[in-house]
Design an enzyme around this catalytic site. Structure first.
Site, PDB file in Angstrom:
ATOM      1  N   LYS A  13       0.835  -1.211   0.000  1.00  0.00           N
ATOM      2  CA  LYS A  13       0.000   0.000   0.000  1.00  0.00           C
ATOM      3  C   LYS A  13       0.869   1.260   0.000  1.00  0.00           C
ATOM      4  O   LYS A  13       0.649   2.178  -0.785  1.00  0.00           O
ATOM      5  CB  LYS A  13      -0.923   0.017   1.250  1.00  0.00           C
ATOM      6  CG  LYS A  13      -1.800  -1.216   1.390  1.00  0.00           C
ATOM      7  CD  LYS A  13      -2.694  -1.172   2.621  1.00  0.00           C
ATOM      8  CE  LYS A  13      -1.958  -1.187   3.947  1.00  0.00           C
ATOM      9  NZ  LYS A  13      -1.296  -2.474   4.276  1.00  0.00           N
ATOM     10  N   ARG A  87      -9.876   0.720   8.548  1.00  0.00           N
ATOM     11  CA  ARG A  87      -9.463  -0.637   8.902  1.00  0.00           C
ATOM     12  C   ARG A  87     -10.548  -1.365   9.671  1.00  0.00           C
ATOM     13  O   ARG A  87     -10.349  -2.511  10.056  1.00  0.00           O
ATOM     14  CB  ARG A  87      -8.240  -0.537   9.793  1.00  0.00           C
ATOM     15  CG  ARG A  87      -6.939  -0.924   9.104  1.00  0.00           C
ATOM     16  CD  ARG A  87      -5.835  -0.647  10.094  1.00  0.00           C
ATOM     17  NE  ARG A  87      -4.672  -1.394   9.858  1.00  0.00           N
ATOM     18  CZ  ARG A  87      -3.587  -0.910   9.250  1.00  0.00           C
ATOM     19  NH1 ARG A  87      -3.580   0.298   8.771  1.00  0.00           N
ATOM     20  NH2 ARG A  87      -2.526  -1.657   9.132  1.00  0.00           N
ATOM     21  N   ARG A 126      12.044  -5.196   5.132  1.00  0.00           N
ATOM     22  CA  ARG A 126      11.767  -3.794   4.807  1.00  0.00           C
ATOM     23  C   ARG A 126      12.604  -2.818   5.641  1.00  0.00           C
ATOM     24  O   ARG A 126      12.817  -3.003   6.825  1.00  0.00           O
ATOM     25  CB  ARG A 126      10.290  -3.487   5.056  1.00  0.00           C
ATOM     26  CG  ARG A 126       9.979  -1.994   4.966  1.00  0.00           C
ATOM     27  CD  ARG A 126       8.529  -1.681   4.995  1.00  0.00           C
ATOM     28  NE  ARG A 126       7.845  -2.214   6.149  1.00  0.00           N
ATOM     29  CZ  ARG A 126       6.527  -2.176   6.313  1.00  0.00           C
ATOM     30  NH1 ARG A 126       5.769  -1.661   5.359  1.00  0.00           N
ATOM     31  NH2 ARG A 126       5.965  -2.668   7.386  1.00  0.00           N
ATOM     32  N   ARG A 160      11.049  -0.732  11.322  1.00  0.00           N
ATOM     33  CA  ARG A 160       9.944  -0.534  12.257  1.00  0.00           C
ATOM     34  C   ARG A 160       9.949  -1.563  13.376  1.00  0.00           C
ATOM     35  O   ARG A 160      10.268  -2.738  13.152  1.00  0.00           O
ATOM     36  CB  ARG A 160       8.616  -0.621  11.487  1.00  0.00           C
ATOM     37  CG  ARG A 160       8.281   0.670  10.790  1.00  0.00           C
ATOM     38  CD  ARG A 160       7.161   0.574   9.808  1.00  0.00           C
ATOM     39  NE  ARG A 160       6.002  -0.208  10.225  1.00  0.00           N
ATOM     40  CZ  ARG A 160       4.914  -0.350   9.479  1.00  0.00           C
ATOM     41  NH1 ARG A 160       4.840   0.247   8.296  1.00  0.00           N
ATOM     42  NH2 ARG A 160       3.908  -1.077   9.887  1.00  0.00           N
ATOM     43  N   ARG A 171      -0.757  -8.801  13.537  1.00  0.00           N
ATOM     44  CA  ARG A 171      -1.288  -7.818  12.576  1.00  0.00           C
ATOM     45  C   ARG A 171      -2.160  -8.516  11.530  1.00  0.00           C
ATOM     46  O   ARG A 171      -3.202  -8.002  11.123  1.00  0.00           O
ATOM     47  CB  ARG A 171      -0.136  -7.067  11.883  1.00  0.00           C
ATOM     48  CG  ARG A 171       0.499  -6.004  12.772  1.00  0.00           C
ATOM     49  CD  ARG A 171       1.922  -5.668  12.362  1.00  0.00           C
ATOM     50  NE  ARG A 171       2.034  -4.953  11.114  1.00  0.00           N
ATOM     51  CZ  ARG A 171       3.192  -4.782  10.463  1.00  0.00           C
ATOM     52  NH1 ARG A 171       4.318  -5.279  10.959  1.00  0.00           N
ATOM     53  NH2 ARG A 171       3.226  -4.112   9.337  1.00  0.00           N
TER      54      ARG A 171
HETATM   55  P1  AP5 Z   1       4.917  -1.576   1.784  1.00  0.00           P
HETATM   56  O1  AP5 Z   1       4.547  -0.785   0.587  1.00  0.00           O
HETATM   57  O2  AP5 Z   1       5.662  -0.907   2.885  1.00  0.00           O
HETATM   58  O3  AP5 Z   1       3.607  -2.348   2.338  1.00  0.00           O
HETATM   59  P2  AP5 Z   1       2.349  -1.817   3.140  1.00  0.00           P
HETATM   60  O4  AP5 Z   1       1.142  -2.477   2.608  1.00  0.00           O
HETATM   61  O5  AP5 Z   1       2.341  -0.307   3.163  1.00  0.00           O
HETATM   62  O6  AP5 Z   1       2.702  -2.437   4.554  1.00  0.00           O
HETATM   63  P3  AP5 Z   1       2.583  -1.849   6.010  1.00  0.00           P
HETATM   64  O7  AP5 Z   1       3.317  -2.820   6.907  1.00  0.00           O
HETATM   65  O8  AP5 Z   1       3.020  -0.415   6.075  1.00  0.00           O
HETATM   66  O9  AP5 Z   1       1.081  -1.972   6.276  1.00  0.00           O
HETATM   67  P4  AP5 Z   1       0.400  -2.017   7.620  1.00  0.00           P
HETATM   68  O10 AP5 Z   1      -0.993  -1.879   7.188  1.00  0.00           O
HETATM   69  O11 AP5 Z   1       0.695  -3.171   8.493  1.00  0.00           O
HETATM   70  O12 AP5 Z   1       1.098  -0.803   8.419  1.00  0.00           O
HETATM   71  P5  AP5 Z   1       0.584   0.617   8.856  1.00  0.00           P
HETATM   72  O13 AP5 Z   1       1.755   1.505   8.925  1.00  0.00           O
HETATM   73  O14 AP5 Z   1      -0.602   1.035   8.076  1.00  0.00           O
HETATM   74  O15 AP5 Z   1       5.755  -2.856   1.272  1.00  0.00           O
HETATM   75  C1  AP5 Z   1       6.304  -3.783   2.201  1.00  0.00           C
HETATM   76  C2  AP5 Z   1       7.666  -4.296   1.648  1.00  0.00           C
HETATM   77  O16 AP5 Z   1       7.421  -5.038   0.446  1.00  0.00           O
HETATM   78  C3  AP5 Z   1       8.655  -3.167   1.270  1.00  0.00           C
HETATM   79  O17 AP5 Z   1       9.952  -3.556   1.608  1.00  0.00           O
HETATM   80  C4  AP5 Z   1       8.491  -3.021  -0.256  1.00  0.00           C
HETATM   81  O18 AP5 Z   1       9.701  -2.598  -0.857  1.00  0.00           O
HETATM   82  C5  AP5 Z   1       8.113  -4.441  -0.672  1.00  0.00           C
HETATM   83  N1  AP5 Z   1       7.168  -4.460  -1.797  1.00  0.00           N
HETATM   84  C6  AP5 Z   1       6.111  -3.622  -2.003  1.00  0.00           C
HETATM   85  N2  AP5 Z   1       5.449  -3.956  -3.130  1.00  0.00           N
HETATM   86  C7  AP5 Z   1       6.108  -5.046  -3.637  1.00  0.00           C
HETATM   87  C8  AP5 Z   1       5.901  -5.870  -4.793  1.00  0.00           C
HETATM   88  N3  AP5 Z   1       4.887  -5.633  -5.642  1.00  0.00           N
HETATM   89  N4  AP5 Z   1       6.752  -6.905  -4.998  1.00  0.00           N
HETATM   90  C9  AP5 Z   1       7.787  -7.143  -4.140  1.00  0.00           C
HETATM   91  N5  AP5 Z   1       8.041  -6.408  -3.024  1.00  0.00           N
HETATM   92  C10 AP5 Z   1       7.198  -5.372  -2.781  1.00  0.00           C
HETATM   93  O19 AP5 Z   1       0.044   0.304  10.338  1.00  0.00           O
HETATM   94  C11 AP5 Z   1       0.917  -0.012  11.389  1.00  0.00           C
HETATM   95  C12 AP5 Z   1       0.124  -0.102  12.680  1.00  0.00           C
HETATM   96  O20 AP5 Z   1      -0.495   1.171  12.976  1.00  0.00           O
HETATM   97  C13 AP5 Z   1      -1.049  -1.089  12.720  1.00  0.00           C
HETATM   98  O21 AP5 Z   1      -0.620  -2.396  13.029  1.00  0.00           O
HETATM   99  C14 AP5 Z   1      -1.930  -0.478  13.802  1.00  0.00           C
HETATM  100  O22 AP5 Z   1      -1.435  -0.745  15.105  1.00  0.00           O
HETATM  101  C15 AP5 Z   1      -1.793   1.003  13.543  1.00  0.00           C
HETATM  102  N6  AP5 Z   1      -2.793   1.543  12.595  1.00  0.00           N
HETATM  103  C16 AP5 Z   1      -2.551   2.085  11.367  1.00  0.00           C
HETATM  104  N7  AP5 Z   1      -3.693   2.465  10.786  1.00  0.00           N
HETATM  105  C17 AP5 Z   1      -4.681   2.151  11.646  1.00  0.00           C
HETATM  106  C18 AP5 Z   1      -6.112   2.288  11.585  1.00  0.00           C
HETATM  107  N8  AP5 Z   1      -6.715   2.825  10.501  1.00  0.00           N
HETATM  108  N9  AP5 Z   1      -6.832   1.853  12.644  1.00  0.00           N
HETATM  109  C19 AP5 Z   1      -6.221   1.326  13.738  1.00  0.00           C
HETATM  110  N10 AP5 Z   1      -4.895   1.161  13.852  1.00  0.00           N
HETATM  111  C20 AP5 Z   1      -4.124   1.575  12.811  1.00  0.00           C
END
Ligand code: AP5
Length: 215
Positions: A13, A87, A126, A160, A171
């Site tokens: 994402k 979410r 990552r 992270r 997660r």
């Molecule tokens: P990346 O693009 O970083 O993936 P992502 O989907 O953004 O993953 P996240 O871990 O950031 O998602 P998340 O939803 O767990 O975290 P968030 O910060 O929102 O890609 C990942 C890796 O893969 C990278 O190394 C990239 O280079 C590689 N890659 C990407 N695309 C690729 C491809 N096509 N092929 C190969 N490799 C690829 O949330 C973190 C925490 O915050 C949550 O656990 C929760 O505690 C809290 N939180 C956030 N939002 C909310 C909400 N709305 N409500 C409640 N709690 C929340």
């Protein structure tokens, strides 16, 4: 144009959101990034947020809805990319109401489909530039010069605290329990467009572009 990127941790994402910002001047609203900022604020709220995030659970709806509301009211640009929000079903309802209040609507929900096996290596490999936010991977997207950001030249590379297998398992459970019902929610509203998130990043971007250009 306002779009949601929906998918489990590591689906890509953030990677795709950054490309849309560069290509289309859209505004990326990542609740994960906002919460990571909050955790460093030194406040009691920041301390609680850090504990919840590190354990892999979701932060309360009240906190994240408040964060998004502030940004939606104040941002300008050619549209929002909601990355990691909504979410939960209450967050989805709140977003609909929020957009309506500012005279906007949701144009697309892109479901990034991946399988769990791919996520472990994506998440554990990552790292991110602490200065500009560019996302890298030890194997699939290393920096050209070790430890130096290709985009801004910073050497402030970060991993992270929740990017480990134990937090990822939690997660993923949170995703299937609380977030995956949104797939049905937006399908019923005829807004859902699935893309293959296992494809190469450029092929995923092509699929995302097709959805946005159709809408
Ligand atoms: P990346 O693009 O970083 O993936 P992502 O989907 O953004 O993953 P996240 O871990 O950031 O998602 P998340 O939803 O767990 O975290 P968030 O910060 O929102 O890609 C990942 C890796 O893969 C990278 O190394 C990239 O280079 C590689 N890659 C990407 N695309 C690729 C491809 N096509 N092929 C190969 N490799 C690829 O949330 C973190 C925490 O915050 C949550 O656990 C929760 O505690 C809290 N939180 C956030 N939002 C909310 C909400 N709305 N409500 C409640 N709690 C929340």
């Amino acid at each position: 144009m306002n779009v949601i990127l929906l998918g489990p941790p590591g689906a890509g994402k953030g990677t795709q959101a950054r490309r849309l910002v560069e290509e289309r001047g859209m505004v990326q609203l990542s609740t994960g990034d906002m919460l990571r900022e909050a955790r460093h604020s030194g406040t009691e709220m920041g301390r609680k947020v850090a504990e919840v995030m590190d354990s892999g659970q979701l932060v309360t709806d009240e906190i994240v809805i408040g964060l998004i509301e502030e940004r939606v009211a104040g941002a300008e640009g050619t549209g929002f990319i909601f990355d990691g929000f909504p979410r939960t079903l209450p967050q989805a309802d709140a977003l609909g109401a929020m957009l309506q209040r500012v005279g906007q609507s949701l144009d697309a929900v892109i479901e990034m489909q991946v399988d769990d096996a791919a996520l472990v290596s994506r998440i554990t490999g990552r790292f991110t530039c602490g200065n500009c936010g560019e996302v890298y991977h030890d194997v699939t997207k290393p920096t050209k010069v070790a430890g130096v950001c290709d985009v801004c030249g910073s050497t402030d590379m970060r991993r992270r605290a929740d990017d480990n297998e134990a937090s990822l398992t939690k997660r993923l459970m949170e995703y299937y329990k609380k977030t995956s019902p949104l797939i049905g929610y937006y399908y019923a509203k005829e807004m859902l467009s699935p893309v293959d998130g296992l494809d190469e990043p450029e092929a995923v971007s092509d699929a995302v572009r097709k959805v946005l250009d159709k809408g």
